[in-house]
Motif scaffolding. Sequence first.
Motif, PDB file in Angstrom:
ATOM      1  N   ARG B 256       0.837  -1.340   0.297  1.00 15.34           N
ATOM      2  CA  ARG B 256      -0.296  -0.293   0.192  1.00 15.34           C
ATOM      3  C   ARG B 256       0.605   1.575   0.015  1.00 15.34           C
ATOM      4  O   ARG B 256       1.700   1.104   0.568  1.00 15.34           O
ATOM      5  N   PRO B 257       0.296   2.134  -0.632  1.00 19.81           N
ATOM      6  CA  PRO B 257       1.545   3.364  -0.686  1.00 19.81           C
ATOM      7  C   PRO B 257       1.088   3.473   0.645  1.00 19.81           C
ATOM      8  O   PRO B 257      -0.263   4.030   1.778  1.00 19.81           O
ATOM      9  N   VAL B 258       1.976   4.305   1.705  1.00 20.60           N
ATOM     10  CA  VAL B 258       1.914   5.281   2.983  1.00 20.60           C
ATOM     11  C   VAL B 258       2.536   6.700   3.079  1.00 20.60           C
ATOM     12  O   VAL B 258       3.267   7.330   2.262  1.00 20.60           O
ATOM     13  N   GLY B 263       6.158  14.904   2.342  1.00 25.42           N
ATOM     14  CA  GLY B 263       5.102  14.767   1.356  1.00 25.42           C
ATOM     15  C   GLY B 263       5.074  13.777   0.549  1.00 25.42           C
ATOM     16  O   GLY B 263       5.912  13.144   0.734  1.00 25.42           O
ATOM     17  N   GLY B 264       4.311  13.032  -0.072  1.00 18.93           N
ATOM     18  CA  GLY B 264       4.098  12.832  -1.372  1.00 18.93           C
ATOM     19  C   GLY B 264       3.603  11.019  -0.267  1.00 18.93           C
ATOM     20  O   GLY B 264       3.694  10.838   0.744  1.00 18.93           O
ATOM     21  N   THR B 265       3.853  10.093  -1.354  1.00 19.68           N
ATOM     22  CA  THR B 265       3.633   8.387  -0.462  1.00 19.68           C
ATOM     23  C   THR B 265       4.531   7.299  -1.143  1.00 19.68           C
ATOM     24  O   THR B 265       5.497   7.882  -2.316  1.00 19.68           O
ATOM     25  N   VAL B 266       5.058   6.376  -0.344  1.00 19.32           N
ATOM     26  CA  VAL B 266       6.384   5.542  -1.054  1.00 19.32           C
ATOM     27  C   VAL B 266       5.071   4.315  -0.806  1.00 19.32           C
ATOM     28  O   VAL B 266       4.768   3.683   0.452  1.00 19.32           O
ATOM     29  N   THR B 267       5.754   2.973  -1.436  1.00 19.45           N
ATOM     30  CA  THR B 267       4.836   1.815  -1.446  1.00 19.45           C
ATOM     31  C   THR B 267       5.646   0.976  -0.542  1.00 19.45           C
ATOM     32  O   THR B 267       6.831   1.381  -0.783  1.00 19.45           O
ATOM     33  N   ALA B 268       4.760   0.176  -0.258  1.00 20.71           N
ATOM     34  CA  ALA B 268       5.871  -0.457   1.411  1.00 20.71           C
ATOM     35  C   ALA B 268       5.081  -1.808   0.308  1.00 20.71           C
ATOM     36  O   ALA B 268       5.443  -2.929   0.829  1.00 20.71           O
ATOM     37  N   SER B 269       7.058  -1.471  -0.185  1.00 24.93           N
ATOM     38  CA  SER B 269       7.898  -2.563  -0.520  1.00 24.93           C
ATOM     39  C   SER B 269       8.432  -3.616   0.060  1.00 24.93           C
ATOM     40  O   SER B 269       8.789  -3.255   1.588  1.00 24.93           O
ATOM     41  N   ASP B 270       9.241  -4.410   0.298  1.00 26.39           N
ATOM     42  CA  ASP B 270      10.452  -5.616   1.005  1.00 26.39           C
ATOM     43  C   ASP B 270      11.022  -4.629   1.709  1.00 26.39           C
ATOM     44  O   ASP B 270      11.334  -4.109   2.551  1.00 26.39           O
ATOM     45  N   ASP B 271      11.860  -4.175   0.288  1.00 27.96           N
ATOM     46  CA  ASP B 271      12.740  -3.074   0.877  1.00 27.96           C
ATOM     47  C   ASP B 271      12.591  -2.437   2.206  1.00 27.96           C
ATOM     48  O   ASP B 271      13.088  -1.245   2.934  1.00 27.96           O
TER      49      ASP B 271
END
Lengths: 219, 319, 550
Positions: B256-258, B263-271
């Motif tokens: 999911r995007p966090v 500002g902005g979002t980061v996708t919750a990937s493994d990394d």
Amino acid sequence: MPDAVTAEAVDIELAEQFVTKEQQRDVGTLGMWAWLVTELLLFAGLFLCALILRIQFPADVTLATTHLKFWIGATNTAVLICSSLTMSGAIVLSRLGWRRGMLGCMLATACLGTLFLVLKGYEYYQDYDENMMPFLARPYALGAHPSTRLFLDIYYVTTGLHGVHLITGVSILLVLTWQASRPRFLQMHQNRIEIYGLYWHFIDLIWIIVFPVLYVLNR
Amino acid sequence: MSVSGSPAEHALALWPPAASHAATHVDYLILAFTAVTLLLTVPIFLAITYFALVYRANRRVDRTHGSDRNVKLELSWMLIPFFLTLTFFAWGAQMFDTAKHPPANALRIEAIGRQWMWKFQHPGGQAEINDLHVPAGQPVLVNMISQDVIHSLYLPSFRVQMETLPGRYTQLWFTANLPGIYRLYCSEYCGTDHSVMDGQITVQSPRDYEHWLSQAGSSQSLAAGGKRLFANYGCTGCHGAAATVRAPMLAGLYGRPVPMEAGGTVTASDDYIRDKILNPDHNLIAGYKQVMPSFAGVIPEDELIQLIAYIKTMQEPGS
Amino acid sequence: MSPLDSLYRDPDTARITLDRPADYLHAEHTLRSWFFTTDHKRIALLYLASITGFFVLGAIAAGLVRLSLVVPNGVIFTNDTYNKLFTMHGVIMVWFFLIPSIPATFGNFLIPLMIGAKDLAFPRLNLLSWYVFMTGALFTMVVLIVGGVDTGWTFYAPFSTTYSNFYVIPALIGVIIVGFSSILTGLNFIVTIHKMRCPGMTWFRMPIFVWTLYATSLIFLLGTPVITLALILLVMERAFHIGVFDPKLGGDPVLFEHLFWFYSHPAVYIMVLPGMGVVTELVAAFSQKRVFGYRFVAYASIGLASITFFVWGHHMFVNGQSQLASTVFSFLSFAVAVPSAVKVYNWTATIHKGAIRLDTPMLYAMGYIGLFVLGGLTGLFLATLAVDAHLHDTYFVVAHFHYIMVGGTMLAFLGGLHYWWPKFTGRMYPEAWGRVGALLIFIGFNVTFFPQFILGYLGMPRRYHVYPPEFQLLNVLSSAGSTILALGYFFPMIYLVWSLWFGKRAPANPWQAKGLEWTTSSPPPAHNFLAIPRVDFEPYDYPIKAPERA
């Protein structure tokens, strides 16, 4: 002001591989420009890394930049710009053949260069005092994130490399001043002053890139 | 068991076995490219030899020729081979695109490279050293990370490899279609015993693979192990359902995007999750005060993998 | 028109032999006159002697590597010894042989002769470059032989910065020092070509060899500082833990790959371009025919030097680089084929309807064209994304770059060496022995390296000391080929040295070749020409030419 009595003849001595003195002058200048291009590329990689880091991790890099000593950096920028001015003065005077004035300008340039190094050293000492050097085996106070550390490491490598250039520059300048203080120098090697001037302006230019890229951007 | 013998038996093979459709596809590409290459080069070889024989200095032959430049001719032999080969650029890029997008239903294997061994873990927690068992007919995704230097997992029978980097996950995937035993290697030079950091990959029918899994023995799945670690490292204190500290809830987080504080979002990937555990100061999350301690140097790579596997399984309540 | 002018126009006329100054070899005889010379020709010979020495050491290391690979279980050397051997081979051959090979020897000797200058622009700097080169190279050499380094010539971090147990820092310092020598040489060439051309020598009257060296010098100047920086950062990280590449110290290992290949891909063209220049000279001289499409061949050199700075990412398709970046780098790498194709097809067209003599240099040139084409096209295979995912870091890559480096650069070097040997030394080499040597090298090379293409496709990774038994047959074949190759190398080494004392005296222009270097005596006098030449003819003014256009 220089008058007919104090001004010396200004010329260069033709080396055996050249046909004309004009060719010899051009060769010297072009050679230095080529060297400066290569030097610029040496620093370009570091600038590029710093800029990419800023774009990728703005918050972590800002954390590091806010702890850099902005005012020392700004003072140093002014010091180097002044030294470029005195170096330009030395070049103009060398063309006129006014040796004493030229030597004075060269010494002033070397002094300003040394002043820069002293200020830079003081700045490093303060950083050391504030535990800002992540590579030392002592406590490190700034954010633990890799990109903050990486930015600081790049900062020390870049300014260190620039410092090495400046130390080299001042040493060469002192030797050149000593050489130029001897009679007949301007009749034989006037173009050395001009060629050296290019190098000095270049060291200055590098700092003028270092300062905004490392100290100022997204502060 | 329909598994052929050891790869060492193919002593005189001049072509490697292709154990996936993608591998066969790469073979076609290379063969077609070779054909075009020959088309472009054999005329040069023949022409040079022919000219050298016919126009020898001591022979009387007609040496009059039109011009010593011909822009149209030069442009044509500059551009025609270029456009011809561009076909292969496009073909290769298209296959690369497929290789970069693993299917969602892929079986996920976790791999850790270190000097000088591979550790593979199946979702059920079965671990293997240097050898890997996979089922045929199902996409297999290998998610890997290195504990020390750069390694590279190379599976020639599937025509794939991917560098295994320290500090960052990389992935490769393939669908095996031919049961058998094939070689796997570390292909990025990694020090003293680089050349023995290799092993075997065994492709089995799904039924044999299930059988192997049950025999391989594992006390708990990766996610179950992660759940235990989640409690042991005290994560539940803040991230658990009964926590009193206001920390981000992890249920349904993965993918999911966090929203970020900056500002902005980061996708919750493994990394992202790995980075957040090791460097919580980085990428501050909007609306939360950063109070989490860093686990860098505390949690080893294989436990990080289990934790991430567990976090992935956490579902939002009611979903 | 003075009699000298007609001499430059038509070098075949009888030479003026009276009152000739002593040639550069005999002008002075002391050791001092060699080690403190500023004559570009003597410096070129200093380079020739030193890189030959390095080549022999690198070749011995390669021979030991091939010896070890005869058996699959790696019992001949220990794992660390093997790793040190291939590192030694790579470091010596790349940094101390291939990069300086053609530029520092032929370039040094011939650029002033070809453009009608008395010397390079900075003769003392030129001597300094040699001393810098020898300092760095000998230093690293001692480190490699006494202590050993096991990182490979690529020095990938974090292995080189944190994990290697051997003498990485001193080896790196030597390589950094040698980089300065490259920069100074490139700087000298660029200034010389810009400012020292004789009257009438316009840009488009320069031989292609000078064009390719100009392009090479651009790469020296623009690429070398970047590798210097990357290696300095490695030293910083290993010595002072200033983390730039190791994630444990906050760095990024992929950053090193970027910095390294930003130089090291263009470095391939430092090795390839001068070879192309040599081959162009050979093909024209031994066909007695003007180079077909001179301008395109000249532009292609500059084109290659420019494109090569934008393709470094093709070494990184499998390291997690973004898909977009990989695709763009793949496309740009295909674009390299354009200028390369011009060169190859134009050489073929030059040979067409020439008056061809198959002397040793021409044999090397023809071998070069064939092997370079093979090496170049397998490079396109590797630039194809999906194919690279299979062949990356396998023996296919090893075979590919040896086809470029040995099949290309080395053959061009040997061809040029035979072609200009009379000019360098004033002696002819024995032609029959030359042809035998060329043939042996060509056969030995192909037997050594062609099997490695197959090994790579079968999936044998490079830098493997112990390898699966099914690969033994091809490895033994390859090792057998390397003995033929080694035998081939002995031929020129022996008969060229022999010819220094017993070879026939060479005339000024033994090949009836055109170009200013053939208008002066063999060997040339200390300042190259009796008077500064004046050029009013086109390049490659050979007898077989197309009818004048209306």
